[in-house]
Design an enzyme around this catalytic site. Structure first.
Site, short mmCIF file in Angstrom:
data_model
loop_
_atom_site.label_atom_id
_atom_site.label_comp_id
_atom_site.label_asym_id
_atom_site.label_seq_id
_atom_site.Cartn_x
_atom_site.Cartn_y
_atom_site.Cartn_z
N ARG A 1 11.20 6.69 -17.05
CA ARG A 1 10.74 5.77 -18.10
C ARG A 1 9.93 6.50 -19.17
O ARG A 1 9.64 5.93 -20.21
CB ARG A 1 9.88 4.65 -17.50
CG ARG A 1 10.56 3.80 -16.45
CD ARG A 1 11.67 2.93 -17.02
NE ARG A 1 12.19 2.03 -15.99
CZ ARG A 1 13.17 2.35 -15.14
NH1 ARG A 1 13.75 3.55 -15.21
NH2 ARG A 1 13.59 1.48 -14.24
N ARG B 1 19.94 0.09 -6.68
CA ARG B 1 20.80 -1.09 -6.71
C ARG B 1 21.78 -1.16 -5.54
O ARG B 1 22.55 -2.11 -5.43
CB ARG B 1 21.58 -1.13 -8.03
CG ARG B 1 20.68 -1.25 -9.23
CD ARG B 1 21.42 -0.98 -10.53
NE ARG B 1 22.39 -2.00 -10.87
CZ ARG B 1 22.09 -3.17 -11.44
NH1 ARG B 1 20.83 -3.46 -11.72
NH2 ARG B 1 23.03 -4.04 -11.75
N ARG C 1 22.06 -7.50 -4.49
CA ARG C 1 21.05 -7.67 -5.54
C ARG C 1 20.70 -9.16 -5.60
O ARG C 1 21.39 -9.96 -6.23
CB ARG C 1 21.59 -7.15 -6.87
CG ARG C 1 21.97 -5.67 -6.78
CD ARG C 1 22.96 -5.24 -7.82
NE ARG C 1 23.60 -3.99 -7.42
CZ ARG C 1 24.65 -3.45 -8.03
NH1 ARG C 1 25.18 -4.05 -9.08
NH2 ARG C 1 25.17 -2.32 -7.58
N TYR D 1 35.34 4.35 -11.07
CA TYR D 1 35.47 3.60 -9.83
C TYR D 1 36.96 3.45 -9.56
O TYR D 1 37.77 3.41 -10.51
CB TYR D 1 34.86 2.20 -9.94
CG TYR D 1 33.36 2.14 -9.95
CD1 TYR D 1 32.59 2.64 -8.90
CD2 TYR D 1 32.69 1.53 -11.03
CE1 TYR D 1 31.22 2.56 -8.92
CE2 TYR D 1 31.30 1.44 -11.04
CZ TYR D 1 30.58 1.95 -9.98
OH TYR D 1 29.21 1.87 -9.99
N HIS E 1 21.62 5.17 -7.31
CA HIS E 1 22.18 4.07 -8.09
C HIS E 1 21.08 3.17 -8.67
O HIS E 1 21.24 1.96 -8.78
CB HIS E 1 23.13 3.23 -7.23
CG HIS E 1 24.34 2.72 -7.97
ND1 HIS E 1 25.60 3.25 -7.81
CD2 HIS E 1 24.48 1.73 -8.89
CE1 HIS E 1 26.45 2.59 -8.58
NE2 HIS E 1 25.79 1.66 -9.24
N THR F 1 31.48 8.31 -8.86
CA THR F 1 30.37 7.69 -8.13
C THR F 1 30.76 7.49 -6.68
O THR F 1 31.75 6.82 -6.39
CB THR F 1 29.99 6.35 -8.77
OG1 THR F 1 29.60 6.57 -10.13
CG2 THR F 1 28.85 5.69 -8.02
N PRO G 1 26.10 5.83 -17.03
CA PRO G 1 27.02 4.69 -17.11
C PRO G 1 26.34 3.41 -16.66
O PRO G 1 25.66 3.38 -15.64
CB PRO G 1 28.14 5.08 -16.14
CG PRO G 1 27.48 6.00 -15.15
CD PRO G 1 26.44 6.76 -15.93
N SER H 1 30.98 3.69 -18.29
CA SER H 1 31.31 3.09 -17.00
C SER H 1 32.72 2.53 -16.99
O SER H 1 33.22 2.03 -18.01
CB SER H 1 30.32 1.97 -16.69
OG SER H 1 30.72 1.24 -15.53
N GLY I 1 14.43 5.90 -12.13
CA GLY I 1 13.01 5.72 -12.38
C GLY I 1 12.47 6.40 -13.62
O GLY I 1 11.26 6.33 -13.86
N LYS J 1 28.38 11.88 -8.45
CA LYS J 1 27.15 11.10 -8.65
C LYS J 1 26.85 10.26 -7.41
O LYS J 1 27.72 9.51 -6.94
CB LYS J 1 27.29 10.20 -9.87
CG LYS J 1 26.09 9.33 -10.19
CD LYS J 1 26.33 8.55 -11.48
CE LYS J 1 25.15 7.67 -11.85
NZ LYS J 1 25.01 6.51 -10.93
N GLY K 1 19.17 5.47 -17.52
CA GLY K 1 19.85 4.21 -17.31
C GLY K 1 19.12 3.07 -17.98
O GLY K 1 19.30 2.78 -19.16
#
Length: 402
Positions: A331, A299, A183, A148, A296, A174, A96, A125, A329, A272, A350
């Site tokens: 990739r 974040r 952030r 949420y 997350h 979550t 999400p 999300s 992470g 999560k 993500g």
């Protein structure tokens, strides 16, 4: 934007996304950086505070190397797996991501369509610009709803009921967001002003918009800042897209909420945000059908451990009682393979797909998933491993200090 409209825009990989211009996820990140204004790109790309956890999530994969079996012929390589009884073409699920419609008008609908075409599950999300019914209609594959408690239990119950009737197959809760992380890129770039500020407060941040005319035109044609279509407040309608910090502070998810959720949601619940063995065991006690080892994406709490680093601890604590997933992470396909070797059933993607969405909409997500799938297959063949199900820690050199 309808499913047919999104699919009709792309018949094959556009030249701008094909090799050699795009051969990995980092190339899609570069294209996203070029298309998005700084405020939107940094919202997607950035992490909390000094971004230590954000960087460590990616770097930690370098600590683990492979132990391949050589001189092995593999006529066919089976990448398939199952998560919550859903068949996946390779061990990945789209995570999400809030505010996706700011990145591209297709947003969550485009991502869900690309996921189905790739044979994967998609997770929507709560903080999304498209109605959950439209997102579910965009995919015949498994689609999960991430929750949420923004707006309180009454609002959440309305969304859960809609998700059930629309055919969402799992609820993702979550648990790592009692408040939003700091952030630091966002306030510097004017994220709050973009979402809800007056025209006068927006003025200092407007130049970055005008230097990205393609994004600006699509943003304006799409109607500007969208409503939060899945947070419907009784008597008021969909909540305005906003700086969600204040709302999250009033929407803390606790273990007691899990019991309430089990009463109103009869399908599987995925927890999560787990980073410790103790929380993994508590999630099992509360009836979690799956656990996502997640910080997350770096974040929230900066200085939290990289998810790959704590994955073995959680897998050992779970001891096969429930399915373990991981995000953070990822990739490359080799990152996915390492996570599976450590005991994850699949990973949640993500930024890896969001960079593609931001770069080119549905076509960009499709290209991201194509790259990762090919990476996974190539890695397995080079390891001398015939299938995802055969992966285990014997294919890894694990640092002694782990």
């Amino acid at each position: 934007m309808s499913r047919q409209e999104i699919r009709g825009t792309v018949r094959s990989t556009p030249r701008s996304l094909a090799s050699p211009r795009v051969i990995n996820i980092h190339d899609l990140r570069r294209l996203a950086h070029g298309r998005l204004p700084k405020v939107v790109f940094d919202y997607l790309d950035g992490g909390a505070e000094s971004e230590v956890t954000l960087r460590e999530n990616c770097r930690v994969f370098d600590d683990v190397t492979f132990r391949p079996r050589q001189a092995v012929a593999i006529p066919e390589c089976d990448l398939r797996t199952r998560v919550l009884s859903a068949h996946l073409a390779f061990p990945a699920i789209l995570a999400p991501i809030g505010y996706s419609r700011l990145m591209h008008p297709g947003g969550e609908v485009a991502a869900a369509t690309a996921a189905e075409e790739a044979g994967l599950a998609y997770t929507l999300s709560t903080i999304s610009g498209h109605k959950l019914e439209d997102v579910r209609a965009a995919s015949r594959g498994p689609v999960w709803y991430q929750l949420y408690l923004v707006g309180g239990r009454e609002v959440a119950e309305g969304a859960i009921d809609r998700a059930r009737r629309a055919g969402f197959s799992a609820l993702v809760v979550t648990i790592d967001t009692p408040v939003a992380g700091m952030r630091e890129r966002d306030p510097r770039n004017g994220m709050q002003e973009l979402l809800r500020g007056s025209i006068f407060s927006k003025v200092p941040f407007l130049p970055q918009m005008f230097t990205h005319p393609r994004w600006l035109v699509s943003f304006l044609i799409d109607g500007g800042v969208p409503k939060l279509e899945n947070i419907v407040v009784p008597g008021k309608g969909p909540m305005s897209l906003m700086d969600v910090t204040a709302a999250l502070a009033q929407a803390v998810v606790t273990w007691e909420d899990m019991r309430w959720l089990k009463r109103i949601w009869t399908g599987p619940i995925v927890v999560k945000g787990v980073l410790t063995a103790d929380d993994a065991k508590r999630a099992i006690d509360e009836g979690a059908a799956a656990i996502v080892v997640s910080n997350h994406g770096g974040r929230q709490l900066d200085g939290a451990p990289a998810t790959l680093r704590v994955l073995p601890e959680v897998v050992a604590a779970v001891n096969g009682q429930t399915e373990v997933l991981m995000d953070g992470g990822v990739r490359r396909g080799s990152d996915i393979v390492k996570a599976i070797c450590f005991g994850a059933r699949a990973v949640l993607l993500g930024r890896a797909y969001a960079f593609g969405l931001a770069a080119a909409g549905k076509a960009g997500v499709t290209r991201a998933l194509e790259i990762l799938r090919d990476d996974v297959e190539r890695t397995l063949r080079l390891l001398g491993c015939p299938s995802v199900s055969a992966l285990n820690s014997s294919y890894l050199n694990i640092p002694k200090h782990w």
